[in-house]
Design a protein around this motif. Structure first.
Motif, PDB file in Angstrom:
ATOM      1  N   PRO A 347       0.811  -1.227   0.000  1.00 57.00           N
ATOM      2  CA  PRO A 347       0.000   0.000   0.000  1.00 57.00           C
ATOM      3  C   PRO A 347       0.840   1.271   0.000  1.00 57.00           C
ATOM      4  O   PRO A 347       0.392   2.315  -0.483  1.00 57.00           O
ATOM      5  N   PHE A 348       2.080   1.178   0.514  1.00 58.74           N
ATOM      6  CA  PHE A 348       2.937   2.360   0.543  1.00 58.74           C
ATOM      7  C   PHE A 348       3.497   2.658  -0.847  1.00 58.74           C
ATOM      8  O   PHE A 348       3.650   3.810  -1.232  1.00 58.74           O
ATOM      9  N   GLY A 349       3.797   1.602  -1.599  1.00 54.27           N
ATOM     10  CA  GLY A 349       4.195   1.798  -2.984  1.00 54.27           C
ATOM     11  C   GLY A 349       3.063   2.374  -3.818  1.00 54.27           C
ATOM     12  O   GLY A 349       3.277   3.245  -4.671  1.00 54.27           O
ATOM     13  N   GLN A 350       1.842   1.908  -3.558  1.00 51.49           N
ATOM     14  CA  GLN A 350       0.710   2.441  -4.302  1.00 51.49           C
ATOM     15  C   GLN A 350       0.457   3.906  -3.951  1.00 51.49           C
ATOM     16  O   GLN A 350       0.074   4.703  -4.814  1.00 51.49           O
ATOM     17  N   TYR A 351       0.675   4.288  -2.710  1.00 51.83           N
ATOM     18  CA  TYR A 351       0.542   5.689  -2.304  1.00 51.83           C
ATOM     19  C   TYR A 351       1.452   6.573  -3.157  1.00 51.83           C
ATOM     20  O   TYR A 351       1.022   7.608  -3.696  1.00 51.83           O
ATOM     21  N   ALA A 352       2.717   6.156  -3.313  1.00 50.70           N
ATOM     22  CA  ALA A 352       3.644   6.929  -4.133  1.00 50.70           C
ATOM     23  C   ALA A 352       3.151   7.019  -5.577  1.00 50.70           C
ATOM     24  O   ALA A 352       3.220   8.081  -6.217  1.00 50.70           O
ATOM     25  N   ARG A 353       2.624   5.918  -6.099  1.00 45.56           N
ATOM     26  CA  ARG A 353       2.112   5.912  -7.475  1.00 45.56           C
ATOM     27  C   ARG A 353       0.887   6.828  -7.616  1.00 45.56           C
ATOM     28  O   ARG A 353       0.751   7.535  -8.618  1.00 45.56           O
ATOM     29  N   ILE A 354       0.017   6.818  -6.619  1.00 44.35           N
ATOM     30  CA  ILE A 354      -1.171   7.674  -6.672  1.00 44.35           C
ATOM     31  C   ILE A 354      -0.768   9.141  -6.763  1.00 44.35           C
ATOM     32  O   ILE A 354      -1.341   9.916  -7.551  1.00 44.35           O
ATOM     33  N   VAL A 355       0.237   9.547  -5.987  1.00 48.69           N
ATOM     34  CA  VAL A 355       0.686  10.942  -6.028  1.00 48.69           C
ATOM     35  C   VAL A 355       1.277  11.270  -7.396  1.00 48.69           C
ATOM     36  O   VAL A 355       1.020  12.345  -7.959  1.00 48.69           O
ATOM     37  N   LEU A 356       2.064  10.356  -7.954  1.00 51.92           N
ATOM     38  CA  LEU A 356       2.612  10.574  -9.294  1.00 51.92           C
ATOM     39  C   LEU A 356       1.497  10.739 -10.326  1.00 51.92           C
ATOM     40  O   LEU A 356       1.565  11.597 -11.215  1.00 51.92           O
ATOM     41  N   GLU A 357       0.444   9.919 -10.203  1.00 49.53           N
ATOM     42  CA  GLU A 357      -0.681  10.003 -11.135  1.00 49.53           C
ATOM     43  C   GLU A 357      -1.471  11.295 -10.928  1.00 49.53           C
ATOM     44  O   GLU A 357      -1.869  11.957 -11.896  1.00 49.53           O
ATOM     45  N   GLU A 358      -1.710  11.669  -9.675  1.00 49.13           N
ATOM     46  CA  GLU A 358      -2.453  12.902  -9.395  1.00 49.13           C
ATOM     47  C   GLU A 358      -1.721  14.130  -9.937  1.00 49.13           C
ATOM     48  O   GLU A 358      -2.347  15.073 -10.408  1.00 49.13           O
ATOM     49  N   LYS A 359      -0.390  14.103  -9.869  1.00 53.30           N
ATOM     50  CA  LYS A 359       0.406  15.230 -10.342  1.00 53.30           C
ATOM     51  C   LYS A 359       0.730  15.122 -11.830  1.00 53.30           C
ATOM     52  O   LYS A 359       1.387  16.002 -12.387  1.00 53.30           O
ATOM     53  N   GLU A 360       0.278  14.024 -12.448  1.00 57.83           N
ATOM     54  CA  GLU A 360       0.494  13.789 -13.879  1.00 57.83           C
ATOM     55  C   GLU A 360       1.977  13.811 -14.233  1.00 57.83           C
ATOM     56  O   GLU A 360       2.409  14.392 -15.244  1.00 57.83           O
ATOM     57  N   VAL A 361       2.764  13.152 -13.405  1.00 58.91           N
ATOM     58  CA  VAL A 361       4.212  13.058 -13.622  1.00 58.91           C
ATOM     59  C   VAL A 361       4.520  11.703 -14.266  1.00 58.91           C
ATOM     60  O   VAL A 361       4.179  10.656 -13.690  1.00 58.91           O
ATOM     61  N   PRO A 362       5.161  11.662 -15.421  1.00 58.03           N
ATOM     62  CA  PRO A 362       5.521  10.376 -16.033  1.00 58.03           C
ATOM     63  C   PRO A 362       6.619   9.682 -15.235  1.00 58.03           C
ATOM     64  O   PRO A 362       7.525  10.341 -14.703  1.00 58.03           O
ATOM     65  N   TYR A 363       6.560   8.374 -15.165  1.00 59.66           N
ATOM     66  CA  TYR A 363       7.541   7.628 -14.371  1.00 59.66           C
ATOM     67  C   TYR A 363       7.635   6.201 -14.894  1.00 59.66           C
ATOM     68  O   TYR A 363       6.754   5.696 -15.583  1.00 59.66           O
ATOM     69  N   GLU A 364       8.735   5.546 -14.523  1.00 65.30           N
ATOM     70  CA  GLU A 364       8.955   4.148 -14.870  1.00 65.30           C
ATOM     71  C   GLU A 364       8.867   3.303 -13.605  1.00 65.30           C
ATOM     72  O   GLU A 364       9.370   3.701 -12.547  1.00 65.30           O
ATOM     73  N   LEU A 365       8.221   2.153 -13.698  1.00 63.39           N
ATOM     74  CA  LEU A 365       8.096   1.247 -12.555  1.00 63.39           C
ATOM     75  C   LEU A 365       9.162   0.160 -12.616  1.00 63.39           C
ATOM     76  O   LEU A 365       9.418  -0.411 -13.676  1.00 63.39           O
ATOM     77  N   LYS A 366       9.773  -0.138 -11.466  1.00 66.11           N
ATOM     78  CA  LYS A 366      10.750  -1.219 -11.347  1.00 66.11           C
ATOM     79  C   LYS A 366      10.371  -2.099 -10.156  1.00 66.11           C
ATOM     80  O   LYS A 366      10.832  -1.877  -9.030  1.00 66.11           O
ATOM     81  N   PRO A 367       9.505  -3.108 -10.348  1.00 64.37           N
ATOM     82  CA  PRO A 367       9.181  -4.021  -9.247  1.00 64.37           C
ATOM     83  C   PRO A 367      10.412  -4.834  -8.854  1.00 64.37           C
ATOM     84  O   PRO A 367      11.159  -5.310  -9.723  1.00 64.37           O
TER      85      PRO A 367
END
Length: 553
Positions: A347-367
């Motif tokens: 859930p903490f990783g998803q929190y970071a992703r939600i903020v990136l999406e809300e701010k419309e910042v492009p990013y790459e995911l590395k599981p």
């Protein structure tokens, strides 16, 4: 030669299961990663902690090397006071009488004992190392590595939970005995460190991610429960109290330097040398002081003069100097899913992703799994995730990552409200996820202890229900007028999604039951789970169930 056992003949260790936040502002692993730990009665007096810790330091005549067996003496096997590492084959000897005894393949080894003594590393436990070729020419770093591996193995072995190895080790690090006030002493000579502290506090030795250190940090929080308690090195107490106020002496738990080294790696902060923003914002016992601008500014000024500025101060300076942050090359490292494939349930990783999406910042995911994290992440941040890499900048812990993204990218901030409003919303909701984690990981389901844990979760939800019921605002969200989705809401969104799934799957509590008990919380959850940023980052229900199933096992 090396102490390492051939991996080809050894079963694999469990995979990384995520992050924590009983301390996720003080801790760095999902609480589900650790087995629940039996609570002991806390010691109320901080002076008692300080006195006990000093006793261990001030003992000069005794040490863990006195009255050793002779070289080649065969170890007496006592199944009730030993734990064997399944992968390493080494044995941890729990009896205080065995502390400092080192064996190889069942026979006492004066070579390893002398090696530890030469390096001033008095063991707090006894060890029987499994070696194919004996103990000839064993380097000290190899011994540290195998000690780290063995302790990590034992703490991750759910079948050994009843031994309370975490509690024994933490008490020996802090006080020199297994049970404060009732003997069972393991005395360490003054100015002598111990191999356990060296092994568990260093990324190089046996436990690269720091799982054992995080287990001990979790144990500390159960030994000294509540928001007020925080570890502090004995010698630093007066310095810290000078800065936070002597009336808060009871909030500090005096610990030895050996214990603090491990607790720092587990997520606690060294109060004498920490970043000031972390000091005030992440250790809850200083929360009230953070509202006093005079104290805050004075302390920050002193620490900044020493080069210890807060992240917010550094970021502000960078903005004033017009340091730009483009959105190229942002990479988010987070927990992988089942079999190391795809994005996991954290859930903490998803929190970071939600903020990136809300701010419309492009990013790459590395599981990442426990075994394929990049070397810089292990060396610089003990492997903690989620982690954000952006050019030459890197940050760990979801709250720091979220604030970084919110601070530097796009004009629409997710934290525009006053601090008092943000604090009120956090106070109303912060207890939910820790209570949920303890409830979902408890077994067996349905017994008396389980009912108490359910009651604790319901109390946490009722606190949020009361907060929502007393707000006369126009918007549906938690902070200020409720019109704007904030970082507080973004942090809660994945945690409440986990609750939605977990209590239904594992505790047979339906959403309809929740709607009847907490109608305002229910409506709030429905609002959060309808946001596009959540829907785009939502893990599959099966993945969430997978994560909690591992935690429960």
């Amino acid at each position: 030669m090396s102490l390492v056992v051939d991996d080809a003949t050894s079963p694999g260790l469990p995979v990384d299961t995520g992050r924590k936040r009983g301390h996720e502002g003080g801790g760095i692993v999902d609480v589900r990663e650790l087995s629940s730990i039996k609570k002991i009665k806390p010691i109320e007096s901080a002076d008692a902690h300080e006195s006990s810790a000093k006793k261990v330091k001030q003992t000069e005549t005794s040490s863990s090397w006195s009255a050793r067996p002779s070289d080649g003496d065969v170890r007496i096997v006592d199944e009730s006071s030993q734990v064997k590492g399944i992968r390493t084959g080494h044995v941890l000897l729990l009896d205080p009488a065995d502390a400092g005894n080192t064996y190889v393949n069942g026979k006492f080894s004066s070579r390893i004992s002398s090696l530890l003594q030469e390096n001033s590393l008095a063991p707090l436990f006894g060890y029987d190392f499994f070696l194919v070729s004996g103990d000839a020419e064993v380097p000290i770093d190899a011994v540290k590595t195998e000690v780290g591996k063995l302790i990590m193995e034992v703490l991750m072995d759910g079948s050994q939970q009843h031994r309370d190895v975490a509690g024994r080790l933490l008490r020996r690090l802090m006080y020199g005995n297994d049970d404060v006030g009732r003997g069972s002493s393991v005395v360490v000579a003054r100015n002598v460190s111990c191999i356990e502290s060296e092994a568990l506090s260093d990324v190089r030795y046996g436990d690269p991610v720091g799982i054992a250190a995080k287990a001990l940090a979790t144990k500390f929080s159960t030994m000294f429960p509540g928001k007020e308690k925080y570890p502090c090195v004995v010698e630093d107490i007066n310095y810290v109290l000078k800065n936070i106020g002597h009336d808060r002496r009871g909030d500090l738990v005096a610990v030895s330097t050996m214990a603090m080294m491990v607790l720092m790696r587990g997520g606690y902060l060294h109060l004498k040398r920490t970043d000031v923003s972390m000091w005030f914002k992440k250790s809850n016992c200083y929360r009230t002081l953070a509202s006093d601008a005079g104290i805050y500014e004075a302390t920050e000024s002193v620490l900044c003069d020493s080069g210890l500025c807060s992240l917010q101060r550094r970021w502000s300076i960078q903005k004033e100097e017009k340091v730009t942050r483009n959105t190229d090359g942002i990479v988010l490292y987070l927990k992988a899913g089942p079999h190391g494939e795809g994005v996991g349930d954290c859930p903490f990783g998803q929190y970071a992703r939600i903020v990136l999406e809300e701010k419309e910042v492009p990013y790459e995911l590395k599981p990442c799994t426990l075994y394929n994290k990049p070397q810089w992440l292990i060396e610089d941040h003990d492997g903690s995730m989620p982690a954000l890499r952006h050019g030459d900048q890197s940050y760990v812990e979801s709250e720091v990552v979220a604030q970084y993204i919110d601070y530097f990218f796009s004009e629409a901030s997710l934290s525009t409200y006053e601090m008092k409003d943000i604090r009120a919303a956090k106070d109303a909701s912060n207890a939910i996820f820790p209570a949920l984690a303890r409830y979902l990981t408890h077994l067996p389901d349905g017994n008396e202890d389980d009912a108490k844990l359910r009651s604790n979760l319901e109390k946490a939800l009722q606190r949020l229900e009361d907060y929502l019921s007393h707000r006369n605002v126009s918007g549906p969200y938690l902070v200020g007028d409720g019109e704007q989705y904030s970082l507080v809401d973004a942090s809660l969104t994945p945690k409440l999604y986990h609750m939605w799934i977990g209590i239904n799957e594992f505790k047979n509590i339906s959403p309809k039951h929740m709607a009847r008990m907490f109608p305002r919380v229910y409506r709030y959850i429905k609002t959060l789970l309808a946001r596009p940023s959540f829907l785009k980052t939502r893990p599959k229900q099966a993945t969430v169930i997978w994560g909690w199933t591992i935690a429960r096992s």
